[in-house]
Motif scaffolding. Structure first.
Motif, mmCIF file in Angstrom:
data_model
loop_
_atom_site.group_PDB
_atom_site.id
_atom_site.type_symbol
_atom_site.label_atom_id
_atom_site.label_comp_id
_atom_site.label_asym_id
_atom_site.label_seq_id
_atom_site.Cartn_x
_atom_site.Cartn_y
_atom_site.Cartn_z
ATOM 1 N N MET A 1 14.082 4.368 -11.210
ATOM 2 C CA MET A 1 14.636 4.398 -9.703
ATOM 3 C C MET A 1 13.631 4.554 -8.768
ATOM 4 S SD MET A 1 17.436 7.518 -8.939
ATOM 5 C CE MET A 1 18.452 7.538 -7.379
ATOM 6 N N ALA A 2 13.691 3.889 -7.671
ATOM 7 C CA ALA A 2 12.557 3.962 -6.693
ATOM 8 C C ALA A 2 12.750 5.118 -5.868
ATOM 9 C CB ALA A 2 12.488 2.593 -5.842
ATOM 10 N N PRO A 3 11.623 5.791 -5.291
ATOM 11 C CA PRO A 3 11.735 6.941 -4.557
ATOM 12 C C PRO A 3 12.596 6.553 -3.230
ATOM 13 C CG PRO A 3 9.453 6.333 -4.741
ATOM 14 C CD PRO A 3 10.440 5.588 -5.702
ATOM 15 N N ARG A 4 13.251 7.451 -2.660
ATOM 16 C CA ARG A 4 14.050 7.313 -1.453
ATOM 17 C C ARG A 4 13.288 7.531 -0.227
ATOM 18 N NH1 ARG A 4 19.346 10.417 -3.091
ATOM 19 N NH2 ARG A 4 17.677 11.698 -4.023
ATOM 20 N N LEU A 5 12.195 8.282 -0.445
ATOM 21 C CA LEU A 5 11.239 8.823 0.611
ATOM 22 C C LEU A 5 9.821 8.355 0.475
ATOM 23 C CD1 LEU A 5 11.996 12.576 0.493
ATOM 24 C CD2 LEU A 5 13.031 10.950 2.270
ATOM 25 N N ASN A 6 9.311 8.117 1.322
ATOM 26 C CA ASN A 6 7.617 8.045 1.452
ATOM 27 C C ASN A 6 7.014 9.166 1.637
ATOM 28 O OD1 ASN A 6 7.298 8.020 4.146
ATOM 29 N ND2 ASN A 6 7.894 5.938 4.104
ATOM 30 N N GLN A 7 5.561 9.569 1.766
ATOM 31 C CA GLN A 7 4.994 10.661 2.162
ATOM 32 C C GLN A 7 5.155 11.043 3.488
ATOM 33 O OE1 GLN A 7 2.765 11.908 0.031
ATOM 34 N NE2 GLN A 7 2.229 13.687 1.151
ATOM 35 N N GLU A 8 5.344 10.034 4.447
ATOM 36 C CA GLU A 8 5.596 10.678 5.684
ATOM 37 C C GLU A 8 7.076 11.022 5.910
ATOM 38 O OE1 GLU A 8 6.102 8.568 10.266
ATOM 39 O OE2 GLU A 8 4.901 7.522 8.902
ATOM 40 N N ASP A 9 7.974 10.448 5.233
ATOM 41 C CA ASP A 9 9.319 10.949 5.242
ATOM 42 C C ASP A 9 9.418 12.457 4.674
ATOM 43 O OD1 ASP A 9 10.574 8.635 6.218
ATOM 44 O OD2 ASP A 9 10.866 7.890 4.136
ATOM 45 N N ALA A 10 8.553 12.724 3.720
ATOM 46 C CA ALA A 10 8.284 13.881 2.968
ATOM 47 C C ALA A 10 8.073 14.904 3.902
ATOM 48 C CB ALA A 10 7.738 13.996 1.656
ATOM 49 N N GLU A 11 6.866 14.574 4.634
ATOM 50 C CA GLU A 11 6.207 15.497 5.664
ATOM 51 C C GLU A 11 7.162 15.875 6.836
ATOM 52 O OE1 GLU A 11 2.635 13.540 6.841
ATOM 53 O OE2 GLU A 11 1.876 13.883 4.647
ATOM 54 N N THR A 12 7.929 14.901 7.221
ATOM 55 C CA THR A 12 8.936 15.136 8.425
ATOM 56 C C THR A 12 9.870 16.185 7.876
ATOM 57 O OG1 THR A 12 8.347 12.908 9.140
ATOM 58 C CG2 THR A 12 10.346 13.781 9.957
ATOM 59 N N LEU A 13 10.566 15.872 6.665
ATOM 60 C CA LEU A 13 11.728 16.539 6.113
ATOM 61 C C LEU A 13 10.939 18.104 5.943
ATOM 62 C CD1 LEU A 13 14.608 16.847 5.112
ATOM 63 C CD2 LEU A 13 13.628 16.482 2.746
#
Length: 96
Positions: A1-13
Motif C-alpha cells: 500500500m502506497a503511503p498517503r503522505l509525503n514528507q511535507e504533508d507529515a511536517e505540516t500535520l
C-alpha cells in the motif's frame, strides 16, 4: 500500500499537532513537562531533527488526545502514525 503522505504533508500535520497542543494551556504544559522543554526553548527545539516526530509521539501516546486531534481535522487517526514514521523513520521492530 502506497503511503498517503509525503514528507511535507507529515511536517505540516506535525505543525498542526503542535498548534493543537498550544491552543490549550493544559495540553501544552503536559507536552512541555513530558519533553523537558520550557516555553523559552520550545522555538529552538522546534528546529531540531526529531522534534516534529516527538510532537506526533505525544499526540499518539494518548488515545483521547489522538482522537480529539484527528476528529478536529476530520482525519483517520492512523494518519498520525504514518506521519510520525515518515518524520522519524521506521521503528526497529518494523524490520522484523
Amino acid at each position: 500500500m502506497a503511503p498517503r503522505l509525503n514528507q511535507e504533508d507529515a511536517e505540516t500535520l506535525a505543525l498542526r499537532a503542535l498548534g493543537f497542543l498550544a491552543a490549550e494551556p493544559e495540553r501544552i504544559e503536559l507536552f512541555l513537562s513530558t519533553t523537558g522543554l520550557g516555553p523559552e526553548n520550545l522555538r529552538a527545539a522546534a528546529s531540531e531533527p526529531g522534534f516534529l516526530a516527538a510532537v506526533l509521539d505525544h499526540i499518539a501516546a494518548s488515545d483521547s488526545l489522538l482522537l480529539e486531534f484527528a476528529g478536529n481535522l476530520r482525519l483517520n487517526p492512523e494518519i498520525v502514525g504514518e506521519a510520525r514514521r515518515l518524520l522519524a523513520g521506521p521503528e526497529p521492530d518494523d524490520f522484523a
